[in-house]
Design a protein around this motif. Structure first.
Motif, PDB file in Angstrom:
ATOM      1  N   GLN A 171      43.387  35.991  27.922  1.00 45.33           N
ATOM      2  CA  GLN A 171      44.589  36.618  27.203  1.00 45.33           C
ATOM      3  C   GLN A 171      45.182  37.787  28.188  1.00 45.33           C
ATOM      4  O   GLN A 171      46.465  37.629  28.487  1.00 45.33           O
ATOM      5  CB  GLN A 171      44.106  37.525  25.929  1.00 45.33           C
ATOM      6  N   THR A 172      44.399  38.364  29.056  1.00 46.29           N
ATOM      7  CA  THR A 172      44.824  39.388  30.102  1.00 46.29           C
ATOM      8  C   THR A 172      45.776  38.855  30.894  1.00 46.29           C
ATOM      9  O   THR A 172      46.878  39.266  31.552  1.00 46.29           O
ATOM     10  CB  THR A 172      43.476  39.964  30.712  1.00 46.29           C
ATOM     11  N   PHE A 173      45.411  37.621  31.497  1.00 48.20           N
ATOM     12  CA  PHE A 173      46.155  36.808  32.612  1.00 48.20           C
ATOM     13  C   PHE A 173      46.947  35.783  32.091  1.00 48.20           C
ATOM     14  O   PHE A 173      47.665  35.143  32.979  1.00 48.20           O
ATOM     15  CB  PHE A 173      45.043  36.410  33.557  1.00 48.20           C
ATOM     16  N   GLY A 174      47.048  35.703  30.984  1.00 46.15           N
ATOM     17  CA  GLY A 174      47.938  34.590  30.406  1.00 46.15           C
ATOM     18  C   GLY A 174      47.793  33.357  30.822  1.00 46.15           C
ATOM     19  O   GLY A 174      48.592  32.345  31.202  1.00 46.15           O
ATOM     20  N   MET A 229      59.173  35.942  41.418  1.00 45.85           N
ATOM     21  CA  MET A 229      58.357  34.579  41.154  1.00 45.85           C
ATOM     22  C   MET A 229      57.188  34.839  40.410  1.00 45.85           C
ATOM     23  O   MET A 229      56.498  35.716  40.586  1.00 45.85           O
ATOM     24  CB  MET A 229      58.217  34.108  42.562  1.00 45.85           C
ATOM     25  N   THR A 230      56.955  34.052  39.421  1.00 46.29           N
ATOM     26  CA  THR A 230      55.568  33.958  38.635  1.00 46.29           C
ATOM     27  C   THR A 230      55.130  32.442  38.805  1.00 46.29           C
ATOM     28  O   THR A 230      55.724  31.524  38.618  1.00 46.29           O
ATOM     29  CB  THR A 230      56.208  34.338  36.932  1.00 46.29           C
ATOM     30  N   ILE A 231      53.815  32.805  39.029  1.00 46.96           N
ATOM     31  CA  ILE A 231      53.068  31.542  38.870  1.00 46.96           C
ATOM     32  C   ILE A 231      52.173  31.495  37.791  1.00 46.96           C
ATOM     33  O   ILE A 231      51.510  32.280  37.605  1.00 46.96           O
ATOM     34  CB  ILE A 231      52.180  31.435  40.426  1.00 46.96           C
ATOM     35  N   LYS A 232      52.168  30.432  37.029  1.00 42.57           N
ATOM     36  CA  LYS A 232      51.462  30.218  35.837  1.00 42.57           C
ATOM     37  C   LYS A 232      50.089  29.579  36.031  1.00 42.57           C
ATOM     38  O   LYS A 232      50.275  28.399  36.864  1.00 42.57           O
ATOM     39  CB  LYS A 232      52.031  29.629  34.772  1.00 42.57           C
ATOM     40  N   ILE A 233      49.124  29.953  35.750  1.00 37.28           N
ATOM     41  CA  ILE A 233      47.739  29.114  35.780  1.00 37.28           C
ATOM     42  C   ILE A 233      47.219  28.314  34.626  1.00 37.28           C
ATOM     43  O   ILE A 233      47.426  28.864  33.534  1.00 37.28           O
ATOM     44  CB  ILE A 233      46.668  30.308  36.232  1.00 37.28           C
ATOM     45  N   VAL A 234      46.750  27.110  34.675  1.00 37.68           N
ATOM     46  CA  VAL A 234      46.753  26.230  33.563  1.00 37.68           C
ATOM     47  C   VAL A 234      45.107  25.790  34.075  1.00 37.68           C
ATOM     48  O   VAL A 234      44.788  25.528  35.302  1.00 37.68           O
ATOM     49  CB  VAL A 234      47.564  24.910  33.505  1.00 37.68           C
ATOM     50  N   SER A 273      51.508  33.904  47.190  1.00 35.11           N
ATOM     51  CA  SER A 273      52.228  32.617  47.085  1.00 35.11           C
ATOM     52  C   SER A 273      51.130  31.347  46.790  1.00 35.11           C
ATOM     53  O   SER A 273      49.950  31.498  46.726  1.00 35.11           O
ATOM     54  CB  SER A 273      52.666  32.325  48.469  1.00 35.11           C
ATOM     55  N   VAL A 274      51.954  30.164  46.531  1.00 33.43           N
ATOM     56  CA  VAL A 274      51.331  29.139  45.922  1.00 33.43           C
ATOM     57  C   VAL A 274      50.207  28.534  47.206  1.00 33.43           C
ATOM     58  O   VAL A 274      48.986  28.416  47.016  1.00 33.43           O
ATOM     59  CB  VAL A 274      51.991  28.012  45.770  1.00 33.43           C
ATOM     60  N   GLU A 275      50.821  28.584  48.346  1.00 31.88           N
ATOM     61  CA  GLU A 275      49.945  28.278  49.592  1.00 31.88           C
ATOM     62  C   GLU A 275      48.670  29.344  49.725  1.00 31.88           C
ATOM     63  O   GLU A 275      47.641  28.628  49.917  1.00 31.88           O
ATOM     64  CB  GLU A 275      50.948  28.128  50.813  1.00 31.88           C
ATOM     65  N   GLU A 276      49.094  30.478  49.684  1.00 33.09           N
ATOM     66  CA  GLU A 276      47.703  31.392  49.791  1.00 33.09           C
ATOM     67  C   GLU A 276      46.849  31.253  48.654  1.00 33.09           C
ATOM     68  O   GLU A 276      45.613  31.262  49.029  1.00 33.09           O
ATOM     69  CB  GLU A 276      48.239  32.880  49.549  1.00 33.09           C
ATOM     70  N   ILE A 277      47.063  31.007  47.473  1.00 29.29           N
ATOM     71  CA  ILE A 277      46.187  30.788  46.402  1.00 29.29           C
ATOM     72  C   ILE A 277      45.283  29.402  46.492  1.00 29.29           C
ATOM     73  O   ILE A 277      44.252  29.266  46.480  1.00 29.29           O
ATOM     74  CB  ILE A 277      46.880  30.535  44.812  1.00 29.29           C
ATOM     75  N   VAL A 278      46.135  28.207  46.886  1.00 32.92           N
ATOM     76  CA  VAL A 278      45.466  26.935  47.162  1.00 32.92           C
ATOM     77  C   VAL A 278      44.594  27.120  48.306  1.00 32.92           C
ATOM     78  O   VAL A 278      43.238  26.510  48.338  1.00 32.92           O
ATOM     79  CB  VAL A 278      46.539  25.880  47.440  1.00 32.92           C
ATOM     80  N   THR A 279      44.873  27.838  49.589  1.00 34.45           N
ATOM     81  CA  THR A 279      43.914  27.862  50.462  1.00 34.45           C
ATOM     82  C   THR A 279      42.638  28.703  50.202  1.00 34.45           C
ATOM     83  O   THR A 279      41.523  28.302  50.398  1.00 34.45           O
ATOM     84  CB  THR A 279      44.546  28.802  51.575  1.00 34.45           C
ATOM     85  N   ARG A 280      42.856  29.746  49.284  1.00 33.49           N
ATOM     86  CA  ARG A 280      41.664  30.734  48.866  1.00 33.49           C
ATOM     87  C   ARG A 280      40.886  29.864  48.083  1.00 33.49           C
ATOM     88  O   ARG A 280      39.425  29.842  48.000  1.00 33.49           O
ATOM     89  CB  ARG A 280      42.198  32.081  48.152  1.00 33.49           C
ATOM     90  N   LEU A 281      41.286  29.028  47.190  1.00 31.80           N
ATOM     91  CA  LEU A 281      40.630  28.142  46.284  1.00 31.80           C
ATOM     92  C   LEU A 281      39.628  27.145  46.728  1.00 31.80           C
ATOM     93  O   LEU A 281      38.464  26.953  46.231  1.00 31.80           O
ATOM     94  CB  LEU A 281      41.491  27.391  45.219  1.00 31.80           C
ATOM     95  N   ALA A 324      42.508  32.321  41.224  1.00 37.58           N
ATOM     96  CA  ALA A 324      43.888  32.193  41.244  1.00 37.58           C
ATOM     97  C   ALA A 324      44.847  32.815  40.326  1.00 37.58           C
ATOM     98  O   ALA A 324      45.835  33.365  40.592  1.00 37.58           O
ATOM     99  CB  ALA A 324      44.091  30.555  40.840  1.00 37.58           C
ATOM    100  N   ALA A 325      43.924  33.211  39.161  1.00 35.75           N
ATOM    101  CA  ALA A 325      44.895  34.167  38.007  1.00 35.75           C
ATOM    102  C   ALA A 325      45.041  35.597  38.922  1.00 35.75           C
ATOM    103  O   ALA A 325      46.133  36.163  38.766  1.00 35.75           O
ATOM    104  CB  ALA A 325      44.202  34.199  36.676  1.00 35.75           C
ATOM    105  N   LYS A 326      44.066  36.187  39.434  1.00 39.32           N
ATOM    106  CA  LYS A 326      44.141  37.395  39.985  1.00 39.32           C
ATOM    107  C   LYS A 326      45.103  37.342  41.168  1.00 39.32           C
ATOM    108  O   LYS A 326      45.947  38.470  41.091  1.00 39.32           O
ATOM    109  CB  LYS A 326      42.697  37.872  40.493  1.00 39.32           C
TER     110      LYS A 326
END
Length: 282
Positions: free
Chosen positions: A19-22, A1-6, A140-148, A131-133
């Motif tokens: 560039q490093t984290f796309g 699974m790949t999560i892209k960050i915008v 997971s998405v949930e873990e990232i959202v909670t951390r943010l 989020a990128a790291k």
């Protein structure tokens, strides 16, 4: 699974990190003297400041369209292995970018999560970097959202405007007040409280600004571990370095200094400087 960050072009991220984290950086646009430029693509930061100071009219910034976001999201989701997008943007209290992104996400479906960072510049960048790291580490998405949410709640931003001219041009203060403030050499300091520009005090010298920023930094981080410090400025590199030296005598950790995006420069003018940091329990 790949999560892209915008994110968007106000995040003041380094090109190396992008560039490093796309990371996908969606540009806002600036219109001045009948010309429209994409932030960070058609015009450099220094070129924009020259336009800003020479133009009689105040440049106008515009958020990316819903269509631009939708096209970006669909393109990224068509990439192999990409299963989700987390799109993190500058505070909706200063731009319609978050709302454009959210509307586009609703059109695309549940594969896009849009976050109002409630900040700008490095303070937005802190959340994007985290989020990128985490995405790179497989969270997971949930873990990232909670951390943010944790990063957001422990982030501070203070901004000093060196001249009142651009606040007056942008309608944030009256011209009479701007004239009086200029005569008295008043330099307002504001924070972003819940994502909204909030005046907190006034100073008359750069040294007073440094002392105020230092005091706030010490009070807010005394019992915490500072994770990152960023300083953004508009043609105030020498002042930014003085502030950096002052802060590193308090806590000797790296400080990132950048010239901020044209979108922010439009509202503050040359000489403005912002201090941003986030912390966590040590």
């Amino acid at each position: 699974m790949t999560i892209k960050i915008v994110t968007d072009s106000t995040s003041d991220l380094t090109e190396d990190f992008v560039q490093t984290f796309g990371i996908e950086v969606v540009p806002l646009s600036i219109s001045v003297n009948g010309q429209t430029y994409l932030d960070g693509i058609d015009i450099t930061k220094k070129e924009f400041v020259t336009l800003l100071t020479s133009s009689e009219e105040l440049p106008k910034s515009s958020q990316p369209s819903v269509g631009y976001f939708e096209e970006t999201y669909r393109r990224l989701l068509n990439e192999p292995e990409t299963t989700h997008i987390i799109s993190i943007h500058l505070t909706e209290g200063m731009s319609g970018t978050f709302n454009s992104a959210r509307t586009a996400a609703e059109m695309v479906g549940e594969s896009v999560t849009v976050i109002n960072s409630q900040f700008i510049s490095h303070a937005l960048g802190f959340q994007v970097m985290e989020a990128a790291k985490m995405a790179n580490e497989g969270h997971s998405v949930e873990e990232i959202v909670t951390r943010l949410k944790e990063v957001r709640e422990h982030t501070s931003l203070y901004l000093m405007v060196d001249t009142l001219e651009y606040l007056a041009k942008g309608g944030r203060i009256g011209r009479g007040k701007a004239l009086l403030g200029s005569i008295l050499k008043i330099k307002p300091i504001a924070s972003l409280a819940d994502g909204v520009y909030t005046p907190v005090t006034k100073v008359r010298t750069h040294q007073q600004m440094i002392e105020y920023f230092k005091k706030q930094f010490i009070e807010e981080t005394s019992s915490f571990k500072v994770k990152a410090i960023g300083i953004a400025h508009i043609e105030a590199e020498s002042l930014a370095n003085k502030l950096k030296d002052t802060l590193q005598k308090v806590k000797n950790i790296p400080v990132t200094i950048t010239e901020t995006s044209p979108i922010i420069s439009t509202h503050t003018g040359p000489g403005a400087i912002a201090l941003m940091y986030y912390k966590e329990q040590g």
